[in-house]
Design a protein around this motif. Structure first.
Motif, PDB file in Angstrom:
ATOM      1  N   LEU A  15       0.819  -1.209   0.000  1.00 44.49           N
ATOM      2  CA  LEU A  15       0.000   0.000   0.000  1.00 44.49           C
ATOM      3  C   LEU A  15       0.852   1.258   0.000  1.00 44.49           C
ATOM      4  N   LYS A  16       1.983   1.216   0.700  1.00 46.88           N
ATOM      5  CA  LYS A  16       2.957   2.304   0.668  1.00 46.88           C
ATOM      6  C   LYS A  16       4.272   1.781   1.216  1.00 46.88           C
ATOM      7  N   PRO A  17       5.400   2.447   0.918  1.00 44.11           N
ATOM      8  CA  PRO A  17       6.701   1.921   1.320  1.00 44.11           C
ATOM      9  C   PRO A  17       6.858   1.805   2.833  1.00 44.11           C
ATOM     10  N   LEU A  18       7.516   0.742   3.240  1.00 44.06           N
ATOM     11  CA  LEU A  18       7.836   0.578   4.661  1.00 44.06           C
ATOM     12  C   LEU A  18       8.875   1.617   5.081  1.00 44.06           C
ATOM     13  N   PRO A  19       8.727   2.183   6.275  1.00 47.97           N
ATOM     14  CA  PRO A  19       9.768   3.093   6.768  1.00 47.97           C
ATOM     15  C   PRO A  19      11.053   2.324   7.067  1.00 47.97           C
ATOM     16  N   ARG A  20      12.156   3.052   7.169  1.00 48.69           N
ATOM     17  CA  ARG A  20      13.449   2.409   7.418  1.00 48.69           C
ATOM     18  C   ARG A  20      13.466   1.634   8.728  1.00 48.69           C
ATOM     19  N   SER A  21      12.778   2.117   9.703  1.00 51.55           N
ATOM     20  CA  SER A  21      12.634   1.444  10.990  1.00 51.55           C
ATOM     21  C   SER A  21      11.316   1.916  11.562  1.00 51.55           C
ATOM     22  N   GLY A  22      10.809   1.200  12.542  1.00 47.62           N
ATOM     23  CA  GLY A  22       9.553   1.677  13.089  1.00 47.62           C
ATOM     24  C   GLY A  22       8.796   0.640  13.880  1.00 47.62           C
ATOM     25  N   GLU A  23       7.554   0.984  14.129  1.00 45.61           N
ATOM     26  CA  GLU A  23       6.637   0.163  14.913  1.00 45.61           C
ATOM     27  C   GLU A  23       5.335   0.067  14.136  1.00 45.61           C
ATOM     28  N   LEU A  24       4.916  -1.158  13.815  1.00 48.64           N
ATOM     29  CA  LEU A  24       3.713  -1.374  13.023  1.00 48.64           C
ATOM     30  C   LEU A  24       2.675  -2.145  13.823  1.00 48.64           C
ATOM     31  N   SER A  25       1.420  -1.790  13.633  1.00 49.01           N
ATOM     32  CA  SER A  25       0.312  -2.526  14.233  1.00 49.01           C
ATOM     33  C   SER A  25      -0.305  -3.408  13.161  1.00 49.01           C
ATOM     34  N   LEU A  26      -0.217  -4.722  13.347  1.00 43.94           N
ATOM     35  CA  LEU A  26      -0.683  -5.691  12.360  1.00 43.94           C
ATOM     36  C   LEU A  26      -1.912  -6.424  12.886  1.00 43.94           C
ATOM     37  N   THR A  27      -2.939  -6.489  12.061  1.00 43.03           N
ATOM     38  CA  THR A  27      -4.173  -7.184  12.421  1.00 43.03           C
ATOM     39  C   THR A  27      -4.329  -8.407  11.534  1.00 43.03           C
ATOM     40  N   ALA A  28      -4.614  -9.564  12.136  1.00 47.08           N
ATOM     41  CA  ALA A  28      -4.685 -10.813  11.386  1.00 47.08           C
ATOM     42  C   ALA A  28      -6.037 -11.490  11.580  1.00 47.08           C
ATOM     43  N   SER A  29      -6.448 -12.196  10.548  1.00 47.63           N
ATOM     44  CA  SER A  29      -7.692 -12.954  10.611  1.00 47.63           C
ATOM     45  C   SER A  29      -7.625 -14.107   9.621  1.00 47.63           C
ATOM     46  N   VAL A  30      -8.516 -15.071   9.797  1.00 44.34           N
ATOM     47  CA  VAL A  30      -8.643 -16.159   8.836  1.00 44.34           C
ATOM     48  C   VAL A  30      -9.608 -15.695   7.750  1.00 44.34           C
ATOM     49  N   GLY A  31      -9.182 -15.834   6.505  1.00 42.72           N
ATOM     50  CA  GLY A  31     -10.063 -15.493   5.398  1.00 42.72           C
ATOM     51  C   GLY A  31     -10.921 -16.699   5.045  1.00 42.72           C
ATOM     52  N   GLU A  32     -10.812 -17.140   3.810  1.00 44.99           N
ATOM     53  CA  GLU A  32     -11.571 -18.310   3.379  1.00 44.99           C
ATOM     54  C   GLU A  32     -10.921 -19.592   3.889  1.00 44.99           C
ATOM     55  N   VAL A  33     -11.748 -20.617   4.034  1.00 39.76           N
ATOM     56  CA  VAL A  33     -11.259 -21.971   4.282  1.00 39.76           C
ATOM     57  C   VAL A  33     -11.867 -22.842   3.195  1.00 39.76           C
ATOM     58  N   TRP A  34     -11.022 -23.302   2.285  1.00 41.18           N
ATOM     59  CA  TRP A  34     -11.492 -24.065   1.139  1.00 41.18           C
ATOM     60  C   TRP A  34     -11.435 -25.560   1.415  1.00 41.18           C
ATOM     61  N   ASP A  35     -12.406 -26.288   0.885  1.00 44.93           N
ATOM     62  CA  ASP A  35     -12.499 -27.731   1.069  1.00 44.93           C
ATOM     63  C   ASP A  35     -12.009 -28.425  -0.201  1.00 44.93           C
ATOM     64  N   LYS A  36     -10.816 -28.986  -0.140  1.00 46.59           N
ATOM     65  CA  LYS A  36     -10.234 -29.673  -1.290  1.00 46.59           C
ATOM     66  C   LYS A  36     -10.471 -31.176  -1.251  1.00 46.59           C
ATOM     67  N   GLY A  37     -11.356 -31.617  -0.383  1.00 44.22           N
ATOM     68  CA  GLY A  37     -11.651 -33.041  -0.277  1.00 44.22           C
ATOM     69  C   GLY A  37     -10.716 -33.722   0.693  1.00 44.22           C
ATOM     70  N   ALA A  38      -9.508 -34.029   0.248  1.00 54.04           N
ATOM     71  CA  ALA A  38      -8.533 -34.683   1.122  1.00 54.04           C
ATOM     72  C   ALA A  38      -7.821 -33.697   2.029  1.00 54.04           C
ATOM     73  N   ALA A  39      -8.025 -32.416   1.802  1.00 57.05           N
ATOM     74  CA  ALA A  39      -7.322 -31.399   2.583  1.00 57.05           C
ATOM     75  C   ALA A  39      -8.171 -30.129   2.660  1.00 57.05           C
ATOM     76  N   ALA A  40      -7.809 -29.276   3.589  1.00 52.69           N
ATOM     77  CA  ALA A  40      -8.390 -27.931   3.670  1.00 52.69           C
ATOM     78  C   ALA A  40      -7.300 -26.928   3.365  1.00 52.69           C
ATOM     79  N   VAL A  41      -7.690 -25.799   2.800  1.00 53.77           N
ATOM     80  CA  VAL A  41      -6.768 -24.697   2.574  1.00 53.77           C
ATOM     81  C   VAL A  41      -7.238 -23.504   3.382  1.00 53.77           C
ATOM     82  N   PHE A  42      -6.410 -23.098   4.329  1.00 49.80           N
ATOM     83  CA  PHE A  42      -6.715 -21.962   5.200  1.00 49.80           C
ATOM     84  C   PHE A  42      -6.026 -20.714   4.658  1.00 49.80           C
TER      85      PHE A  42
END
Length: 270
Positions: A90-117
């Motif tokens: 979205l924009k260049p990272l500063p040379r150094s700093g402190e970032l607030s990162l927010t994480a979540s699970v998006g889609e969970v796909w059903d591939k039959g023998a496996a799931a993709v998170f």
């Protein structure tokens, strides 16, 4: 695994994985650049007075998120694989700093023998999405999700070489990926590999440097990157990078007889 356990995979869709504040210094950004193959002569990547932070450094800052999902028991961390990765800058990272990162699970796909998170990490500077392939966790009745993109048509119109080095996996570990398969021969043998393998994110990020050079772009001007991990790479290997250029973007793959990074795409600003 019981049917009840199978059905639990789909329930992770949309789960909040929390917010973390991460800090880094110019030294961290420079070490990362060296770990993915920056040359000592590329002063704006390795010299603090001129430093431009590589956008893929963001992926090391956000690595806690997929690890968090695994630690919560969504899948077996011993058998799950990192299937693919996306990064939107979205924009260049500063040379150094402190970032607030927010994480979540998006889609969970059903591939039959496996799931993709899908694990998505967002902040004001980037959006990064991990796709994690979890054998044995499919069959919960969800959607299969998108198919693999078709291979580019025609002959490549751009070529480069990714020259990895013998100590690269050991160096890249210091950026935060401490999985034993990248350093311990016994751990590598347990997953069927003859010796420690290079981190997939290291291979993907490293490929953007020769790509940028071939395009006449600056690697710090990367604004979009994606790729699928399809085969292991061993430190010290030299791999061809074949690209199909389309304006300021390029579809590419890394490897020849055995393709290590497939279905990849990069775009540079400018």
């Amino acid at each position: 695994m019981t049917a009840v356990e199978h059905k639990q995979a789909g329930a992770w869709r949309g789960v909040d994985l929390g917010t973390r504040t991460v800090t880094y210094t110019e030294r961290d950004a420079i070490m990362y650049a060296l770990a993915v193959g920056a040359e000592a002569t590329e002063l704006d990547l390795v010299f603090e007075d001129r430093l431009r932070v590589l956008p893929t450094f963001a992926l090391t800052l956000a690595q806690w998120a997929p690890d968090e999902l695994g630690s919560r028991g969504a899948f077996d961390t011993k058998t799950a694989l990192h299937g693919s990765q996306e990064l939107k800058v979205l924009k260049p990272l500063p040379r150094s700093g402190e970032l607030s990162l927010t994480a979540s699970v998006g889609e969970v796909w059903d591939k039959g023998a496996a799931a993709v998170f899908e694990v998505k990490v967002e902040c004001e500077y980037f959006v990064a999405t991990w796709s994690l392939f979890a054998p044995g966790y499919g069959g919960f009745g969800g959607e299969r999700g998108p198919s693999k993109p078709p291979a580019p048509e025609g002959e490549p119109n751009l070529s480069a070489e990714l020259a990895t080095f013998e100590t690269q996996a050991a160096l890249y570990r210091l950026t935060g990926d401490l999985h034993h398969i990248h350093i311990d021969p016994a751990a590598a043998e347990r997953i069927g590999q003859p010796r420690p393998i290079l981190q997939g994110l290291c291979t993907l990020a490293a490929s953007t440097l020769p790509l940028a050079r071939a395009l006449g772009a600056h690697p710090a001007d990367l604004v979009e990157l994606s790729g699928r991990f399809s085969a292991p790479v061993f430190p010290g290997q030299a791999l061809p990078v074949r690209g199909w250029r389309d304006g300021d973007a390029v579809e590419f793959e890394v490897g020849s007889d055995t393709v290590a990074i497939a279905g990849a795409r990069a775009r540079f600003a400018g």
